[in-house]
Motif scaffolding. Structure first.
Motif, PDB file in Angstrom:
ATOM      1  N   ASN A 100       8.653  -7.744   3.564  1.00 30.56           N
ATOM      2  CA  ASN A 100       8.753  -6.364   4.311  1.00 30.56           C
ATOM      3  C   ASN A 100      10.209  -5.833   4.403  1.00 30.56           C
ATOM      4  O   ASN A 100      10.640  -5.384   5.467  1.00 30.56           O
ATOM      5  N   SER A 107       1.662   0.713  -9.345  1.00 30.37           N
ATOM      6  CA  SER A 107       1.225  -0.511  -8.419  1.00 30.37           C
ATOM      7  C   SER A 107       0.806  -1.418  -9.459  1.00 30.37           C
ATOM      8  O   SER A 107       0.737  -1.246 -10.754  1.00 30.37           O
ATOM      9  N   GLY A 147       6.538  -4.221   1.456  1.00 28.05           N
ATOM     10  CA  GLY A 147       5.353  -4.522   2.434  1.00 28.05           C
ATOM     11  C   GLY A 147       4.266  -3.505   2.032  1.00 28.05           C
ATOM     12  O   GLY A 147       4.116  -3.205   1.104  1.00 28.05           O
ATOM     13  N   ARG A 148       3.686  -3.530   2.890  1.00 21.99           N
ATOM     14  CA  ARG A 148       2.285  -2.638   2.842  1.00 21.99           C
ATOM     15  C   ARG A 148       2.533  -1.182   2.260  1.00 21.99           C
ATOM     16  O   ARG A 148       3.177  -0.833   2.798  1.00 21.99           O
ATOM     17  N   ASN A 149       1.607  -1.089   1.337  1.00 18.21           N
ATOM     18  CA  ASN A 149       1.840   0.261   0.698  1.00 18.21           C
ATOM     19  C   ASN A 149       3.102   0.533   0.086  1.00 18.21           C
ATOM     20  O   ASN A 149       3.623   1.676  -0.123  1.00 18.21           O
ATOM     21  N   HIS A 177       1.130   5.660   3.979  1.00 15.28           N
ATOM     22  CA  HIS A 177       1.553   4.889   5.100  1.00 15.28           C
ATOM     23  C   HIS A 177       2.641   5.644   5.857  1.00 15.28           C
ATOM     24  O   HIS A 177       3.371   6.274   5.020  1.00 15.28           O
ATOM     25  N   ASP A 204      -2.865  -6.484  16.228  1.00 21.61           N
ATOM     26  CA  ASP A 204      -3.386  -6.954  15.114  1.00 21.61           C
ATOM     27  C   ASP A 204      -4.217  -8.203  15.347  1.00 21.61           C
ATOM     28  O   ASP A 204      -3.658  -9.030  15.990  1.00 21.61           O
ATOM     29  N   ASN A 237      -3.895  -8.935  -4.941  1.00 24.07           N
ATOM     30  CA  ASN A 237      -4.740  -9.965  -4.151  1.00 24.07           C
ATOM     31  C   ASN A 237      -5.150 -11.271  -4.787  1.00 24.07           C
ATOM     32  O   ASN A 237      -5.119 -12.262  -4.268  1.00 24.07           O
ATOM     33  N   SER A 293      -5.934   4.655   4.332  1.00 19.23           N
ATOM     34  CA  SER A 293      -5.332   3.574   3.215  1.00 19.23           C
ATOM     35  C   SER A 293      -4.435   4.244   2.254  1.00 19.23           C
ATOM     36  O   SER A 293      -3.528   3.457   1.608  1.00 19.23           O
TER      37      SER A 293
END
Length: 804
Positions: A149, A39, A192-194, A255, A350, A46, A252
């Motif tokens: 994504n 990562s 995308g996320r994760n 995913h 969401d 962020n 968290s």
């Protein structure tokens, strides 16, 4: 080959990076074949997003950008990020000029975090003697054009991966950028996320890896978030299905899309802690060796949309229209609960998309709004979803009841088709407390009871000492963990955050702070304390005003204070209604018989339909001692009273015992247990103090005790032979009516009668019923004393703790 993935916190400056190098070096030395996926380091992704936002809003981003660059160098020599930083500068300058950016530009900016991390680690490994190769995943993973994504194109991606690793295998450690990929036009995309975990999962699938090891900052997957729930424990083994459920509902570390490539090839996933090499982590495989409830998973920042349409009864296709309208806007729905016949439906989305979802539904059902067939589309913006992974509906009543008992009412819930996962929607403000309550009910060996004690005089202080002495044994034998979280007197409260010891009195004096009851309630809420019990060991009428606020805020009550039960009947009934409305309990066994099971016996008899016709007895241990001793000796009344005072049997002002009001209150409490509506001023009380001594100071009263002797010597002489004096309470009359006769009086009874045989400071009660006739139920025992009363309060506390 094993795929080894490191998260952002593992790669942070300092101990993190050094530990990663050590772990990889050790694996190479152990002849393990590995590929490493990374990562971005620390909080880099962020940070880049914040800098991008500032540039788009024409804000000064240079200072933050420079700090970002400085962090990436991390004090290491010989690093060359010139190309990456020049690219970043150009992209941000363009965004600053245009005051906007596309998802394509955003992917290019965010990709740099992973590229820099991989280049840095490659250099550090090389300097450490490891043959390492920087591998840009944009040359491996090919995706569609969904920037932000992107979805991998499986065939092309797999071919690229296999070709690359066939060329560069052997002893080379590939350091692969996670999260990023490229489309057919070789433009940068992100997964995308994760996304970094997804990259690792894809590589594991394509390379038929032996295992995917995911290194994080925690020891594995827990029964709940250990940052929120102190008692959370690590799960040793999960199945892919269980992990998938956890991933779907917010864990968290995982995913959902990470699981699928592993499941296809049955490749084990192990969650490990970069900073703890002694821990075996959590292993995720096709099948789990352990059945039952595994974990609590949470989705935060969600919104509950309520769609109501009374006119839609019987109409077909309403659900399809709702979800089609949302799907057209790419709005995902996580939890659904439907009312009967499609008249109402609630679902969770969401929170950021809630208004958009509402607008889409208003457009779709515009005609139905005009005809009032659809009456409402409302949003509850601040909700969270708690999923109990492995929860069977057959036992769901236990955590659900525990929530309700703690003043948390789920807004809606549903269960998985398999029947072994249940999800609850709760208000965001209730989330942490709800997690504590559910986790305590399901996973923890000991049930946590959090106690606030008000009043620490003789009874209260003795109770605190009893709890301290008995707590560990109760936890061991009964599985109940008693924690006193607040001790208060009329001026100060102590919150003993590190527990209590025998010096608690000194701690109140030194560390206590001024308070209101609202402060204690706020403390309990802020610390998400469950199973709350407030104990009133004061003798204060003013404190009883706090009972209702305590009940409304989730406290059960225990009280040795009699006053609340003898206030006007309107308040008495109001208190019971509030208790019923909030499903709370109020126990006060010590109000009448100290530690004797009197009130409970009367309640059970009355509840069973037994017709109680009379209750009488010696209600006061103090006055029992006084008249037992006076009747059996030649000592004067004043000397017996003085001896009782010296033994601590009386109140500091003995007139509080001798006036009879205390016995009157006890008698009224019993009357109200029989649903009689008598008031305190209807109790006929024989005051034992001559009028001349009723006023004035305590000192004056004590100095004139001898004035009592003539009165009581005459009463004693006027008795029949073999009779003794007893000060009794007597409830009689037609007790099936709304009121009874209540008398407190000094009587002479035969020495061999039930009342006549009572000894010492014992209390005794005769309960006459229609079934038992002239033979009363007799309850007798110690009726006074701090230890006895405190033990009775302790008994009420444990009765509450055992419930549920």
């Amino acid at each position: 080959m094993k795929i080894v993935k490191f998260g952002g916190k593992s790669l942070a400056n300092g101990a993190g990076l050094h530990r990663v190098v050590e772990i990889i070096t050790q694996k190479v030395q152990n002849k393990e074949k590995i590929a490493v996926v990374l990562s971005a380091r620390g909080n880099s992704t962020n940070e880049l997003e914040e800098i991008l936002e500032k540039a788009a809003k024409n804000k000064n981003f240079q200072e933050q950008l420079q700090a970002f660059k400085q962090y990436q160098y991390g004090g290491f020599a010989g690093l060359d990020f010139q190309e990456e930083f020049e690219t970043l500068d150009k992209l941000l300058e363009g965004v600053y000029l245009l005051k906007d950016y596309s998802d394509r530009i955003k992917d290019q900016v965010l990709s740099l975090g992973e590229i820099i991390a991989a280049k840095l680690l490659t250099q550090l490994l090389t300097e450490n003697g490891i043959q390492a190769r920087f591998t840009d995943s944009r040359k491996l993973i090919v995706t569609d054009d969904e920037f932000g994504n992107a979805q991998p194109l499986e065939a092309l991606s797999k071919e690229n991966v296999l070709t690359h690793f066939s060329q560069f295998n052997g002893e080379t450690v590939h350091v692969v950028t996670g999260f990023i990929a490229a489309n057919m036009n070789k433009e940068t995309t992100t997964l995308g996320r994760n996304g970094s975990n997804y990259t690792a999962s894809l590589l594991s699938n394509y390379l038929n890896a032996e295992e995917l090891q995911n290194y994080t900052h925690v020891n594995g997957i827990y029964t709940a978030n250990p940052d929120w729930v102190k008692g959370a424990r690590k799960i040793e083994h999960l199945s892919f299905n269980e992990a998938n459920e956890l991933a779907n509902f917010g864990t968290s570390i995982l995913h959902a899309k990470t699981i699928i490539p592993l499941l296809e090839k049955n490749i084990p996933l192990r969650i490990l802690n970069t900073f703890d090499d002694t821990n075996s982590g959590t292993l995720i495989t096709k099948e789990s060796t352990e059945k039952g409830i595994k974990s609590l998973s949470v989705l935060e920042q969600m919104a509950l949309i309520n769609f109501k349409g009374r006119g839609l009864l019987g109409k077909v296709g309403v659900d399809a229209r709702i979800f089609s309208a949302l799907a057209a806007k790419h709005i995902s729905v996580s939890i659904i609960a439907q009312g009967s016949s499609e008249r109402g439906i609630g679902f969770v989305v969401d929170a950021k998309r809630a208004e958009e979802a509402k607008h889409a539904l208003k457009q779709e059902f515009e005609l139905e709004f005009n005809t009032n067939d659809v009456t409402e589309i409302s949003i509850d913006q601040e909700v969270s979803v708690i999923s109990i992974i492995g929860q069977d509906l057959k036992t769901f009543h236990k955590p659900y009841s525990a929530l309700v008992k703690n003043n948390i009412t789920p807004l809606l819930f549903n269960n998985a088709i398999t029947g072994d996962n249940v999800s609850l929607v709760v208000k965001q403000d209730d989330l942490h407390k709800a997690l504590h309550v559910i986790h305590g009910e399901i996973f923890e060996i000991a049930k946590k009871i959090n106690i606030a004690i008000f009043g620490h005089g003789l009874v209260g202080g003795t109770l605190i000492d009893q709890i301290i002495q008995s707590a560990s044994e109760i936890e061991k034998r009964k599985g109940i963990k008693l924690t006193i979280f607040a001790i208060a007197n009329s001026k100060k409260v102590l919150y003993p955050t590190t527990g209590l010891d025998s010096d608690w009195r000194q701690s109140i004096e030194n560390q206590g702070v001024s308070y209101t009851i609202k402060d204690v309630i706020t403390y309990a809420n802020e610390h998400h304390l469950e199973n709350l019990i407030a104990i009133d060991n004061t003798a204060s009428e003013s404190f009883t005003a706090n009972y209702i606020p305590l009940i409304e805020n989730g406290f059960d009550l225990v009280s040795s204070n009699k006053i609340a039960n003898t206030l006007p009947h309107d308040y008495y009934k109001k208190l019971r209604k509030v208790l019923q409305a909030h499903q709370k309990e109020y126990l006060y066994e010590t109000n009448v018989g100290a530690g004797l099971p009197l009130i409970d016996t009367i309640k059970l008899l009355h509840l069973s339909g037994e017709n109680i016709t009379r209750i009488k007895g010696v209600f006061s241990g103090t006055l029992s001692y006084l008249f037992n001793t006076f009747s059996e000796s030649d000592t004067s009344f004043s000397k017996v009273l003085k001896a009782a005072m010296d033994k601590g049997f009386t109140e500091p002002d003995p007139r509080e015992d001798l006036c009879g009001n205390d016995v009157g209150r006890k008698l009224l409490i019993l009357a109200r247990e029989l649903d009689l509506i008598n008031e305190m001023d209807e109790v006929q009380i024989h005051n034992l103090i001559p009028e001349a001594l009723r006023e004035g100071t305590v000192e004056n009263f004590i100095n004139n005790l001898s004035q009592l002797d003539k009165v009581y010597d005459e009463i004693k002489k006027d008795q029949k032979p073999n009779h003794v004096l007893r000060y009794i309470g007597d409830l009689w009359g037609d007790l099936s009516e709304s009121k009874g006769n209540l008398e407190v009086k000094l009587v002479s009874v035969p020495q061999d009668s039930t009342l006549g045989q009572v000894k010492g400071s014992d209390s005794i009660f005769e309960i006459y019923t229609a079934s038992y006739g002239n033979q009363p139920i007799v309850i007798q025992g110690a009726g006074a004393g701090a230890a006895v009363t405190a033990r009775g309060v302790f008994g009420d506390l444990l009765r509450l703790a055992n419930k549920g």
